[in-house]
Design a protein around this motif. Sequence first.
Motif, mmCIF file in Angstrom:
data_model
loop_
_atom_site.group_PDB
_atom_site.id
_atom_site.type_symbol
_atom_site.label_atom_id
_atom_site.label_comp_id
_atom_site.label_asym_id
_atom_site.label_seq_id
_atom_site.Cartn_x
_atom_site.Cartn_y
_atom_site.Cartn_z
ATOM 1 N N ALA A 78 12.527 4.703 17.840
ATOM 2 C CA ALA A 78 12.423 5.821 18.782
ATOM 3 C C ALA A 78 10.956 6.159 19.065
ATOM 4 C CB ALA A 78 13.180 7.031 18.234
ATOM 5 N N GLY A 79 10.317 5.290 19.766
ATOM 6 C CA GLY A 79 8.936 5.551 20.188
ATOM 7 C C GLY A 79 7.937 5.299 19.074
ATOM 8 N N PRO A 80 6.657 5.624 19.331
ATOM 9 C CA PRO A 80 5.633 5.435 18.300
ATOM 10 C C PRO A 80 6.016 6.230 17.049
ATOM 11 C CG PRO A 80 4.635 6.042 20.396
ATOM 12 C CD PRO A 80 6.116 6.221 20.561
ATOM 13 N N ALA A 81 5.646 5.715 15.871
ATOM 14 C CA ALA A 81 6.088 6.350 14.620
ATOM 15 C C ALA A 81 5.212 7.552 14.287
ATOM 16 C CB ALA A 81 6.052 5.331 13.497
ATOM 17 N N LEU A 82 5.836 8.734 14.286
ATOM 18 C CA LEU A 82 5.106 9.957 13.900
ATOM 19 C C LEU A 82 4.641 9.875 12.447
ATOM 20 C CD1 LEU A 82 7.088 12.930 15.456
ATOM 21 C CD2 LEU A 82 4.774 12.152 16.005
ATOM 22 N N ARG A 83 5.450 9.168 11.638
ATOM 23 C CA ARG A 83 5.085 8.998 10.227
ATOM 24 C C ARG A 83 3.675 8.401 10.113
ATOM 25 N NH1 ARG A 83 9.054 5.041 8.442
ATOM 26 N NH2 ARG A 83 7.616 3.617 9.418
ATOM 27 N N GLU A 84 3.397 7.437 10.976
ATOM 28 C CA GLU A 84 2.097 6.768 10.937
ATOM 29 C C GLU A 84 0.967 7.708 11.350
ATOM 30 O OE1 GLU A 84 1.271 3.659 9.875
ATOM 31 O OE2 GLU A 84 3.352 3.548 9.182
ATOM 32 N N LEU A 85 1.315 8.676 12.199
ATOM 33 C CA LEU A 85 0.300 9.623 12.662
ATOM 34 C C LEU A 85 -0.087 10.595 11.550
ATOM 35 C CD1 LEU A 85 -0.956 9.961 15.447
ATOM 36 C CD2 LEU A 85 0.712 11.765 15.897
ATOM 37 N N VAL A 86 0.888 10.879 10.685
ATOM 38 C CA VAL A 86 0.643 11.817 9.581
ATOM 39 C C VAL A 86 -0.073 11.106 8.430
ATOM 40 C CG1 VAL A 86 1.765 13.287 7.875
ATOM 41 C CG2 VAL A 86 2.596 13.268 10.235
ATOM 42 N N LEU A 87 0.354 9.853 8.146
ATOM 43 C CA LEU A 87 -0.314 9.075 7.095
ATOM 44 C C LEU A 87 -1.772 8.877 7.493
ATOM 45 C CD1 LEU A 87 2.518 6.465 6.550
ATOM 46 C CD2 LEU A 87 1.670 8.051 4.819
ATOM 47 N N ASP A 106 5.704 17.044 1.349
ATOM 48 C CA ASP A 106 6.414 16.072 0.521
ATOM 49 C C ASP A 106 6.592 14.763 1.259
ATOM 50 O OD1 ASP A 106 8.826 18.184 1.325
ATOM 51 O OD2 ASP A 106 9.372 16.079 1.559
ATOM 52 N N VAL A 107 6.799 13.732 0.441
ATOM 53 C CA VAL A 107 6.809 12.367 0.965
ATOM 54 C C VAL A 107 8.011 11.654 0.366
ATOM 55 C CG1 VAL A 107 5.450 10.241 1.088
ATOM 56 C CG2 VAL A 107 4.272 12.424 0.863
ATOM 57 N N ARG A 108 8.820 10.998 1.195
ATOM 58 C CA ARG A 108 9.912 10.179 0.643
ATOM 59 C C ARG A 108 9.435 8.731 0.582
ATOM 60 N NH1 ARG A 108 15.074 10.349 -1.036
ATOM 61 N NH2 ARG A 108 15.071 12.600 -0.758
ATOM 62 N N VAL A 109 9.523 8.166 -0.616
ATOM 63 C CA VAL A 109 8.978 6.827 -0.835
ATOM 64 C C VAL A 109 10.049 5.862 -1.327
ATOM 65 C CG1 VAL A 109 6.572 7.434 -1.328
ATOM 66 C CG2 VAL A 109 8.273 7.611 -3.137
ATOM 67 N N ARG A 130 0.859 -1.196 0.000
ATOM 68 C CA ARG A 130 0.000 0.000 0.000
ATOM 69 C C ARG A 130 0.890 1.239 0.000
ATOM 70 N NH1 ARG A 130 -1.536 -2.517 4.453
ATOM 71 N NH2 ARG A 130 -0.487 -0.809 5.497
ATOM 72 N N PHE A 131 0.304 2.396 -0.298
ATOM 73 C CA PHE A 131 1.113 3.613 -0.346
ATOM 74 C C PHE A 131 1.786 3.879 1.005
ATOM 75 C CE2 PHE A 131 2.182 8.071 -0.366
ATOM 76 C CZ PHE A 131 2.779 8.195 -1.619
ATOM 77 N N ASP A 132 1.038 3.695 2.092
ATOM 78 C CA ASP A 132 1.635 4.005 3.404
ATOM 79 C C ASP A 132 2.840 3.103 3.690
ATOM 80 O OD1 ASP A 132 -0.069 1.855 3.695
ATOM 81 O OD2 ASP A 132 -0.998 2.526 5.548
ATOM 82 N N ALA A 133 2.816 1.875 3.123
ATOM 83 C CA ALA A 133 3.942 0.966 3.343
ATOM 84 C C ALA A 133 5.159 1.371 2.500
ATOM 85 C CB ALA A 133 3.522 -0.457 2.992
ATOM 86 N N LEU A 134 4.947 2.222 1.500
ATOM 87 C CA LEU A 134 6.062 2.668 0.651
ATOM 88 C C LEU A 134 6.754 3.910 1.216
ATOM 89 C CD1 LEU A 134 4.288 2.334 -2.839
ATOM 90 C CD2 LEU A 134 6.013 0.817 -1.867
ATOM 91 N N VAL A 135 6.101 4.546 2.192
ATOM 92 C CA VAL A 135 6.617 5.827 2.702
ATOM 93 C C VAL A 135 7.716 5.587 3.738
ATOM 94 C CG1 VAL A 135 6.002 7.922 3.990
ATOM 95 C CG2 VAL A 135 4.435 7.008 2.264
ATOM 96 N N THR A 136 8.876 6.246 3.529
ATOM 97 C CA THR A 136 9.932 6.130 4.550
ATOM 98 C C THR A 136 9.997 7.405 5.398
ATOM 99 O OG1 THR A 136 11.722 7.059 3.255
ATOM 100 C CG2 THR A 136 11.327 4.739 2.972
ATOM 101 N N ALA A 137 9.644 8.530 4.825
ATOM 102 C CA ALA A 137 9.687 9.778 5.592
ATOM 103 C C ALA A 137 8.627 10.731 5.059
ATOM 104 C CB ALA A 137 11.074 10.423 5.477
ATOM 105 N N ILE A 138 8.181 11.634 5.917
ATOM 106 C CA ILE A 138 7.074 12.505 5.514
ATOM 107 C C ILE A 138 7.209 13.868 6.190
ATOM 108 C CG2 ILE A 138 5.460 11.769 7.369
ATOM 109 C CD1 ILE A 138 3.376 11.516 4.958
ATOM 110 N N ALA A 139 6.732 14.907 5.518
ATOM 111 C CA ALA A 139 6.772 16.256 6.099
ATOM 112 C C ALA A 139 5.360 16.812 6.154
ATOM 113 C CB ALA A 139 7.653 17.160 5.242
#
Length: 562
Positions: free
Chosen positions: A270-279, A290-293, A243-252
Amino acid sequence: MSRVRRRAHRDPAASARARDGVEREAAGMMKWWGWGDSAKRAELGEEAVAMLRSELGEAEPAERAALEQVIVPEPRPLPRAIADAVGPGAVLTGREHRVRRAAGRSYPDLVRLRSGKLDLAPDAIVLPASPAEVARVLEICSREGVAVVPFGGGTSVVGGVEPLRGGFDGVLSLDLRRLRGVDVDRRSLTASLGAGLRGPEAEDALAAEGLTLGHFPQSFEYATIGGFAATRSAGQASSGYGRFDALVTAIALTAPLGELRTLRTPHSAAGPALRELVLGSEGAFGVITDVRVRVRPVPERRLYAAWMAPDFTAGADIVRSLAQEDVLPDIVRLSDEAETRVSLAMSGAAGAKRALLAGYLRLRRRARGCLVVCGWEGERKAVERRHALAGRVLRAGGAAALGHAPGDAWERSRYQGPYVRDELLDLGYMAETLETAHSWSGLGDLYDAVRAAIGASLAAEGTPGIVMCHLSHAYRDGASLYFTFLSRRRPGAELEQWRAVKAAACAAIVEAGGTITHHHGVGRDHAPYMRGEVGQLGLETLRAVKERLDPAGVMNPGKLLP
Ligand SMILES: Cc1cc2nc3c(=O)[nH]c(=O)nc-3n(C[C@H](O)[C@H](O)[C@H](O)COP(=O)(O)OP(=O)(O)OC[C@H]3O[C@@H](n4cnc5c(N)ncnc54)[C@H](O)[C@@H]3O)c2cc1C
C-alpha cells in the motif's frame, strides 16, 4: 495464539523508582564520563602499552574532573504543565541527572565530559511512562516552544542526543526508560517491545519465552530498542539476523501532531512504507514508543571460528564469495593488517601461546595476514553444514584455519572495546571510530581513500597514528567498512584535532561515493553531509515530512537535517 504481556507502565513500583532520587535513578546507568559499569575495567597489558608508546609516542595522561566539579549551564525553568502531564516524580532537574544526559559516547563527547566543562545540558529530564504521556509532553512543548531530545541509552556516537536548543527557550531530555512493554506473539514469531528497553532487558524478556532478537551491536549493554530503530542500527550478527530495521515489522511514532502506527502485517504494497520513514528518523519527527520485531528461537548451537587471510584484498574477496554464494556466516568480520596486528597485541595472548600461533602462521606463510572471525548460530545440523560450506570458500580463497579458540575469544570480548577506549583515553591517547559502506566495486578505493585521509590528517596534526579497519555487515552487493584510529591526543586542543580528522575522513568518503554512515546514523556530526547523501530534493522531502509531523520544529533540533 500464545501471547505473553509484561507491562511496567503505570506500575506503582516504577513510579516510586522515578521519585527515588539520584542513587536509584543512576543505578544501572553508565559511568558519567565513559563507558559502562564503573566496577568494570579492561586493563591494557604491558605489551599493549609498550606498543602504543613505541608507535604513537609517549602521551600526557589525561586528567578527569570529579562529578562535583562539572560546570553545567544554569537550567531554565520549564512550563509547569510538563510536570502535571507526567507527575512531579518524573521530572528531574538535579545537576547529576543533567550531566548524565548532556552527551552521547563519541570521542568528542567523552573529551567534553571528562574536562568537566559542559556548554550544553538539558534544562530538565522528563520520564514519560506511556505513549499517552509522551503525546501530552510533545503537545505542551510544541505550544510553549521547548526543544525535545529523545534519549534512549545515550550511546549515540554522532551527537544524536546533544541537548541543542534550536532557538527555543528551553530544552528537555525525554528519557524513555519507562516505556518497557513486552508482548510476544509466539505463533507469528514477533514481539512488540517498548522503546525504553535496553538490549539485555529485551533479550532477557524474550529468552524467558525461548526466543531471541539476535541484535547485538557493540553498544548492546546500554542502547535501547527505540534507539536501535531511530538510528537503523546494525548488530554484529547482522549478516545472519539482519540489521535492526530489517527485523522491524511494525512501528509506532508519537509526533507533536499525532500518532503514526503501521499495521502488523509482514508486508504491504500500500504505497511507500511509512515504517521506513520512521526508522532512522532520529527523534526529529517524533518519539518511537514501541516496535514490533521478528524474533526466532534461541539458537541450539553457537559456533565461532577464525581464519587468517593472506591480505585485506584477498580477505574481502573471500567475504564477497561467501555472500554471493549464499554461505555467509551469521557473523563475519575481516580485520585489515593493522587491526589484526593491534588486536593480537591487545588480546593478551603471551608467551608460549603467542609463539605457537606465530609459528603456525609462519608455516602457512600468513605471518602478516588478516584475521577473519566467523560465527554461526541456529539449529545444530544447519550450523555444522553451513560451517563446512563456508570453510571451503575460505580455504579456496587462501585463508588458513586458526580453529575455534580465537573465534571464542572474540565472542567473549565482543563488548570490551568501549572499556578499552576509556583506558586509552586515561593514558592520553585519542581513540575514535567511524564507518561507511559501498558496493564491492567501490569498496577497495573507499578503503584506500579513507585510510589515507585519516593517516594524513593525523600526521598533519603532529600526532601520527595507527589507522585500522574491519569489513563487516556483508551483503551480496557490498559491505561496510569500520575504521578505528589511535593517536596521541593534543592536550587542550583535542576537539580541534578530532574535527580535522573527522572532516578529512568524511570528505574522503563523499569523494569515493560511500555512504556517510552505514549504521551510526546522522545526528549532529553527519547532518552537514545529508545534502550529498540524499540530494536537494530528497532533503526537501524529509523537511516536508518533519514540518507536517512537527510544525513547531521542537523535535531534536539540529539533528538529521542540516
Ligand atoms: C561503544 C559503542 C559501540 C557502538 N556499536 C554500535 C554497533 O555495533 N552498531 C550500531 O548500529 N551502533 C553502534 N553504536 C552506536 C549506538 O549505540 C547506536 O546508534 C544505538 O542504536 C543508539 O541507541 P540508544 O538507545 O543509545 O540511542 P540514543 O543514543 O539515546 O539516541 C540515538 C538517537 O536516536 C534518538 N532516539 C533515541 N530513542 C528514540 C526514540 N524512542 N524515538 C525517537 N528517537 C529516539 C535520539 O534522540 C538520538 O538522536 C555504538 C556506540 C558506542 C558508544
